[in-house]
Design a protein around this motif. Sequence first.
Motif, PDB file in Angstrom:
ATOM      1  N   ILE A  22       0.830  -1.212   0.000  1.00 12.73           N
ATOM      2  CA  ILE A  22       0.000   0.000   0.000  1.00 12.73           C
ATOM      3  C   ILE A  22       0.859   1.255   0.000  1.00 12.73           C
ATOM      4  O   ILE A  22       0.579   2.218  -0.731  1.00 12.73           O
ATOM      5  CB  ILE A  22      -0.971  -0.023   1.193  1.00 12.73           C
ATOM      6  CG1 ILE A  22      -2.015  -1.126   0.979  1.00 12.73           C
ATOM      7  CG2 ILE A  22      -1.648   1.334   1.367  1.00 12.73           C
ATOM      8  CD1 ILE A  22      -2.926  -1.362   2.163  1.00 12.73           C
ATOM      9  N   GLU A  26       0.751   4.096  -2.903  1.00 12.20           N
ATOM     10  CA  GLU A  26       0.526   5.516  -2.605  1.00 12.20           C
ATOM     11  C   GLU A  26       1.641   6.366  -3.205  1.00 12.20           C
ATOM     12  O   GLU A  26       1.374   7.435  -3.781  1.00 12.20           O
ATOM     13  CB  GLU A  26       0.461   5.709  -1.093  1.00 12.20           C
ATOM     14  CG  GLU A  26      -0.802   5.140  -0.468  1.00 12.20           C
ATOM     15  CD  GLU A  26      -0.804   5.243   1.046  1.00 12.20           C
ATOM     16  OE1 GLU A  26      -1.898   5.259   1.639  1.00 12.20           O
ATOM     17  OE2 GLU A  26       0.299   5.311   1.647  1.00 12.20           O
ATOM     18  N   ARG A  36      -5.092   9.601  -4.988  1.00 15.63           N
ATOM     19  CA  ARG A  36      -5.065   8.242  -4.439  1.00 15.63           C
ATOM     20  C   ARG A  36      -6.476   7.690  -4.268  1.00 15.63           C
ATOM     21  O   ARG A  36      -7.407   8.441  -3.938  1.00 15.63           O
ATOM     22  CB  ARG A  36      -4.411   8.240  -3.061  1.00 15.63           C
ATOM     23  CG  ARG A  36      -2.958   8.615  -3.004  1.00 15.63           C
ATOM     24  CD  ARG A  36      -2.515   8.571  -1.545  1.00 15.63           C
ATOM     25  NE  ARG A  36      -1.128   8.984  -1.358  1.00 15.63           N
ATOM     26  CZ  ARG A  36      -0.552   9.067  -0.165  1.00 15.63           C
ATOM     27  NH1 ARG A  36      -1.262   8.767   0.929  1.00 15.63           N
ATOM     28  NH2 ARG A  36       0.711   9.452  -0.060  1.00 15.63           N
ATOM     29  N   SER A  38      -9.342   5.548  -2.106  1.00 11.06           N
ATOM     30  CA  SER A  38      -9.634   5.541  -0.675  1.00 11.06           C
ATOM     31  C   SER A  38      -8.828   4.454   0.028  1.00 11.06           C
ATOM     32  O   SER A  38      -8.307   3.525  -0.614  1.00 11.06           O
ATOM     33  CB  SER A  38     -11.118   5.285  -0.448  1.00 11.06           C
ATOM     34  OG  SER A  38     -11.451   3.956  -0.847  1.00 11.06           O
ATOM     35  N   GLU A  39      -8.726   4.548   1.351  1.00 15.41           N
ATOM     36  CA  GLU A  39      -8.018   3.520   2.117  1.00 15.41           C
ATOM     37  C   GLU A  39      -8.652   2.153   1.911  1.00 15.41           C
ATOM     38  O   GLU A  39      -7.960   1.139   1.804  1.00 15.41           O
ATOM     39  CB  GLU A  39      -8.021   3.883   3.606  1.00 15.41           C
ATOM     40  CG  GLU A  39      -7.140   5.073   3.951  1.00 15.41           C
ATOM     41  CD  GLU A  39      -7.071   5.310   5.450  1.00 15.41           C
ATOM     42  OE1 GLU A  39      -7.523   4.425   6.212  1.00 15.41           O
ATOM     43  OE2 GLU A  39      -6.555   6.361   5.856  1.00 15.41           O
ATOM     44  N   GLU A  40      -9.981   2.118   1.853  1.00 17.45           N
ATOM     45  CA  GLU A  40     -10.681   0.843   1.636  1.00 17.45           C
ATOM     46  C   GLU A  40     -10.318   0.263   0.274  1.00 17.45           C
ATOM     47  O   GLU A  40     -10.079  -0.941   0.142  1.00 17.45           O
ATOM     48  CB  GLU A  40     -12.190   1.049   1.734  1.00 17.45           C
ATOM     49  CG  GLU A  40     -12.995  -0.213   1.513  1.00 17.45           C
ATOM     50  CD  GLU A  40     -14.493   0.021   1.583  1.00 17.45           C
ATOM     51  OE1 GLU A  40     -15.249  -0.934   1.361  1.00 17.45           O
ATOM     52  OE2 GLU A  40     -14.907   1.169   1.841  1.00 17.45           O
ATOM     53  N   LEU A  42      -7.571   0.911  -1.490  1.00 14.14           N
ATOM     54  CA  LEU A  42      -6.160   0.529  -1.497  1.00 14.14           C
ATOM     55  C   LEU A  42      -5.950  -0.849  -0.892  1.00 14.14           C
ATOM     56  O   LEU A  42      -5.095  -1.622  -1.348  1.00 14.14           O
ATOM     57  CB  LEU A  42      -5.335   1.569  -0.739  1.00 14.14           C
ATOM     58  CG  LEU A  42      -5.066   2.882  -1.478  1.00 14.14           C
ATOM     59  CD1 LEU A  42      -4.466   3.900  -0.520  1.00 14.14           C
ATOM     60  CD2 LEU A  42      -4.147   2.660  -2.672  1.00 14.14           C
ATOM     61  N   ALA A  43      -6.717  -1.173   0.126  1.00 10.40           N
ATOM     62  CA  ALA A  43      -6.584  -2.490   0.758  1.00 10.40           C
ATOM     63  C   ALA A  43      -6.898  -3.611  -0.222  1.00 10.40           C
ATOM     64  O   ALA A  43      -6.372  -4.725  -0.088  1.00 10.40           O
ATOM     65  CB  ALA A  43      -7.495  -2.580   1.970  1.00 10.40           C
ATOM     66  N   TYR A 193      -7.041 -10.698   2.524  1.00  7.22           N
ATOM     67  CA  TYR A 193      -7.516  -9.352   2.209  1.00  7.22           C
ATOM     68  C   TYR A 193      -8.845  -9.287   1.464  1.00  7.22           C
ATOM     69  O   TYR A 193      -9.222  -8.231   0.968  1.00  7.22           O
ATOM     70  CB  TYR A 193      -6.447  -8.627   1.379  1.00  7.22           C
ATOM     71  CG  TYR A 193      -5.080  -8.659   2.006  1.00  7.22           C
ATOM     72  CD1 TYR A 193      -4.860  -8.079   3.252  1.00  7.22           C
ATOM     73  CD2 TYR A 193      -4.021  -9.282   1.366  1.00  7.22           C
ATOM     74  CE1 TYR A 193      -3.609  -8.117   3.839  1.00  7.22           C
ATOM     75  CE2 TYR A 193      -2.758  -9.321   1.943  1.00  7.22           C
ATOM     76  CZ  TYR A 193      -2.565  -8.735   3.176  1.00  7.22           C
ATOM     77  OH  TYR A 193      -1.324  -8.772   3.757  1.00  7.22           O
TER      78      TYR A 193
END
Length: 220
Positions: A22, A26, A36, A38-40, A42-43, A193
Amino acid sequence: MRYDLALVDLDGTLTDSAPGIIASIEHAYDALDIPRPSEEALARFVGPPIEESVVRHGVPHERVPELITAYRSAFTRGGMFDNSVYDGIVDALTDLRAAGLRLCVATSKPELFARQIVEHFGLDGFFEAVCGASMDGSRSTKADVVAHALETMAATEDGLPDADRIVMVGDREHDVLGARAHGIPTISVTWGYAPAGEIDEAAPLAVVETPDELVKVLLG
């Protein structure tokens, strides 16, 4: 069912590689000045071929090679080893090998990187081969990687077991679908994941929640 050969995914199955992957993704988005995900989102990059993931998340097709270059630059500078082996995996691999199960890594990560990671964490002694994607993109999908793994194992001294004695182990739907393209069932693990519902929708042969449970299923 007792299996003779297990093709085993790397990211999300053997190792918790999300932090390094990740961070490297980024860096790549920032280097190209593309917002970028979202964090969700990217996971969800961890596991599937990165080329597929970036196109789904805002990178124009013509800029994908540039982003891959930026990602690999950050990944090889340190992100590759910002990673850890899941608890219980070494014991599970030890038990599986002691029982005579043959093992081969089959990952969508470039094979060059996969070999370095497996060796870095001292897992190479458990596997007859480490098979992954090619750096030039000619072998990129999980189905491509599974085909490569089967060809590699067929060329070993012991050869390839009968098809009904081979199984895939992974944490994402692309593991299930890539193996299914070759008539191979998949045992999915829950410690990786996959977002909620993904594994159920892919319909693997079985789902396990711990490495101990994986050993029991693989050894029948």
